[in-house]
Design a protein around this motif. Structure first.
Motif, PDB file in Angstrom:
ATOM      1  N   VAL A  90       0.868  -1.172   0.000  1.00 58.16           N
ATOM      2  CA  VAL A  90       0.000   0.000   0.000  1.00 58.16           C
ATOM      3  C   VAL A  90       0.906   1.223   0.000  1.00 58.16           C
ATOM      4  O   VAL A  90       1.847   1.303   0.792  1.00 58.16           O
ATOM      5  N   VAL A  91       0.642   2.149  -0.917  1.00 59.41           N
ATOM      6  CA  VAL A  91       1.328   3.437  -0.946  1.00 59.41           C
ATOM      7  C   VAL A  91       0.370   4.445  -0.342  1.00 59.41           C
ATOM      8  O   VAL A  91      -0.760   4.598  -0.816  1.00 59.41           O
ATOM      9  N   GLU A  92       0.795   5.099   0.732  1.00 59.94           N
ATOM     10  CA  GLU A  92      -0.012   6.153   1.345  1.00 59.94           C
ATOM     11  C   GLU A  92       0.586   7.490   0.955  1.00 59.94           C
ATOM     12  O   GLU A  92       1.780   7.731   1.147  1.00 59.94           O
ATOM     13  N   LEU A  93      -0.240   8.356   0.399  1.00 55.68           N
ATOM     14  CA  LEU A  93       0.211   9.668  -0.064  1.00 55.68           C
ATOM     15  C   LEU A  93      -0.006  10.728   0.997  1.00 55.68           C
ATOM     16  O   LEU A  93      -0.680  10.505   2.005  1.00 55.68           O
ATOM     17  N   ASP A  94       0.546  11.899   0.736  1.00 57.33           N
ATOM     18  CA  ASP A  94       0.517  13.028   1.656  1.00 57.33           C
ATOM     19  C   ASP A  94      -0.900  13.395   2.093  1.00 57.33           C
ATOM     20  O   ASP A  94      -1.130  13.770   3.233  1.00 57.33           O
ATOM     21  N   ASP A  95      -1.870  13.282   1.193  1.00 60.88           N
ATOM     22  CA  ASP A  95      -3.247  13.674   1.521  1.00 60.88           C
ATOM     23  C   ASP A  95      -4.034  12.554   2.202  1.00 60.88           C
ATOM     24  O   ASP A  95      -5.237  12.668   2.413  1.00 60.88           O
ATOM     25  N   GLY A  96      -3.366  11.433   2.548  1.00 60.41           N
ATOM     26  CA  GLY A  96      -4.028  10.320   3.208  1.00 60.41           C
ATOM     27  C   GLY A  96      -4.583   9.279   2.256  1.00 60.41           C
ATOM     28  O   GLY A  96      -5.032   8.215   2.684  1.00 60.41           O
ATOM     29  N   ALA A  97      -4.578   9.566   0.952  1.00 61.10           N
ATOM     30  CA  ALA A  97      -5.055   8.586  -0.027  1.00 61.10           C
ATOM     31  C   ALA A  97      -4.147   7.364   0.000  1.00 61.10           C
ATOM     32  O   ALA A  97      -2.931   7.488   0.178  1.00 61.10           O
ATOM     33  N   GLU A  98      -4.750   6.185  -0.162  1.00 61.78           N
ATOM     34  CA  GLU A  98      -3.985   4.948  -0.187  1.00 61.78           C
ATOM     35  C   GLU A  98      -4.261   4.197  -1.478  1.00 61.78           C
ATOM     36  O   GLU A  98      -5.388   4.169  -1.952  1.00 61.78           O
ATOM     37  N   LEU A  99      -3.210   3.595  -2.023  1.00 62.08           N
ATOM     38  CA  LEU A  99      -3.312   2.846  -3.263  1.00 62.08           C
ATOM     39  C   LEU A  99      -2.684   1.484  -3.051  1.00 62.08           C
ATOM     40  O   LEU A  99      -1.522   1.391  -2.637  1.00 62.08           O
ATOM     41  N   LEU A 100      -3.444   0.413  -3.292  1.00 62.38           N
ATOM     42  CA  LEU A 100      -2.928  -0.941  -3.175  1.00 62.38           C
ATOM     43  C   LEU A 100      -2.242  -1.325  -4.477  1.00 62.38           C
ATOM     44  O   LEU A 100      -2.844  -1.256  -5.553  1.00 62.38           O
ATOM     45  N   LEU A 101      -0.972  -1.717  -4.377  1.00 61.90           N
ATOM     46  CA  LEU A 101      -0.215  -2.174  -5.532  1.00 61.90           C
ATOM     47  C   LEU A 101      -0.115  -3.691  -5.503  1.00 61.90           C
ATOM     48  O   LEU A 101       0.195  -4.277  -4.471  1.00 61.90           O
ATOM     49  N   SER A 102      -0.363  -4.311  -6.648  1.00 58.24           N
ATOM     50  CA  SER A 102      -0.239  -5.752  -6.832  1.00 58.24           C
ATOM     51  C   SER A 102       0.818  -6.004  -7.895  1.00 58.24           C
ATOM     52  O   SER A 102       1.189  -5.094  -8.649  1.00 58.24           O
ATOM     53  N   PRO A 103       1.330  -7.237  -8.003  1.00 55.71           N
ATOM     54  CA  PRO A 103       2.358  -7.511  -8.996  1.00 55.71           C
ATOM     55  C   PRO A 103       1.965  -7.023 -10.393  1.00 55.71           C
ATOM     56  O   PRO A 103       0.839  -7.214 -10.849  1.00 55.71           O
ATOM     57  N   GLY A 104       2.910  -6.325 -11.033  1.00 58.20           N
ATOM     58  CA  GLY A 104       2.690  -5.754 -12.356  1.00 58.20           C
ATOM     59  C   GLY A 104       2.274  -4.296 -12.316  1.00 58.20           C
ATOM     60  O   GLY A 104       2.361  -3.602 -13.327  1.00 58.20           O
ATOM     61  N   ASP A 105       1.826  -3.810 -11.154  1.00 56.46           N
ATOM     62  CA  ASP A 105       1.434  -2.401 -11.049  1.00 56.46           C
ATOM     63  C   ASP A 105       2.669  -1.505 -11.065  1.00 56.46           C
ATOM     64  O   ASP A 105       3.746  -1.873 -10.592  1.00 56.46           O
ATOM     65  N   VAL A 106       2.486  -0.306 -11.611  1.00 57.82           N
ATOM     66  CA  VAL A 106       3.554   0.679 -11.739  1.00 57.82           C
ATOM     67  C   VAL A 106       3.207   1.882 -10.874  1.00 57.82           C
ATOM     68  O   VAL A 106       2.054   2.311 -10.822  1.00 57.82           O
ATOM     69  N   VAL A 107       4.205   2.438 -10.204  1.00 57.03           N
ATOM     70  CA  VAL A 107       4.022   3.651  -9.414  1.00 57.03           C
ATOM     71  C   VAL A 107       5.136   4.628  -9.790  1.00 57.03           C
ATOM     72  O   VAL A 107       6.275   4.227 -10.013  1.00 57.03           O
ATOM     73  N   VAL A 108       4.778   5.916  -9.904  1.00 57.10           N
ATOM     74  CA  VAL A 108       5.750   6.970 -10.166  1.00 57.10           C
ATOM     75  C   VAL A 108       5.652   7.966  -9.018  1.00 57.10           C
ATOM     76  O   VAL A 108       4.583   8.517  -8.756  1.00 57.10           O
ATOM     77  N   GLN A 109       6.761   8.172  -8.331  1.00 58.97           N
ATOM     78  CA  GLN A 109       6.847   9.173  -7.270  1.00 58.97           C
ATOM     79  C   GLN A 109       7.701  10.302  -7.813  1.00 58.97           C
ATOM     80  O   GLN A 109       8.809  10.065  -8.314  1.00 58.97           O
TER      81      GLN A 109
END
Length: 136
Positions: A90-109
């Motif tokens: 789970v990626v938690e962002l500054d505004d409290g939003a959370e995103l569940l990442l599963s294999p194959g998902d891409v995230v850009v910070q």
């Protein structure tokens, strides 16, 4: 290499200066996790499920933790492109939003504040390409 309160990290390619070619990517002067402006890293990190929140690596001088931050919340002077290879995060962002990442998902910070949390009881492994940048 073992990273306390994180898991394991493998450097696949690194450079601390803008690329010139040919370049084998094995710059011995590039030991830090986060590159300087114009530098790059290509790493694979395995995050351990034993930690409630994945802490920012204390050895890095490029991590910024602000007063009052929750444990693990940080930002870096870099643009990070990550692909989750296994496990769940789970990626938690500054505004409290959370995103569940599963294999194959891409995230850009892109210099944003965030933290990771492994979901489940198996390690999560991510490949990431990190580019050092200026933070305004």
């Amino acid at each position: 290499m073992p990273i306390p309160a994180l898991g394991e990290l493998a450097f696949l390619w690194s450079a601390d200066e803008p690329a010139t070619y040919p370049n084998a990517g094995n710059d011995p002067a590039a030991p830090g996790l986060f590159p300087p402006v114009g530098g790059i890293r290509f790493v694979i990190a395995s995050y351990s499920p034993e930690f409630e929140v994945v802490a920012a690596p204390e050895a890095s001088l490029r991590i910024h933790v602000e007063d009052g931050d929750e444990p693990g919340m940080h930002r870096t002077d870099s643009t990070d492109f990550g692909v989750l290879l296994s496990g769940n995060i789970v990626v938690e962002l500054d505004d409290g939003a959370e995103l569940l990442l599963s294999p194959g998902d891409v995230v850009v910070q892109n210099g944003t504040r965030y933290r990771w949390r492994v979901v489940g009881d198996v390690p999560a492994t991510m490949a990431a390409f990190i580019i050092g940048a200026h933070h305004l």
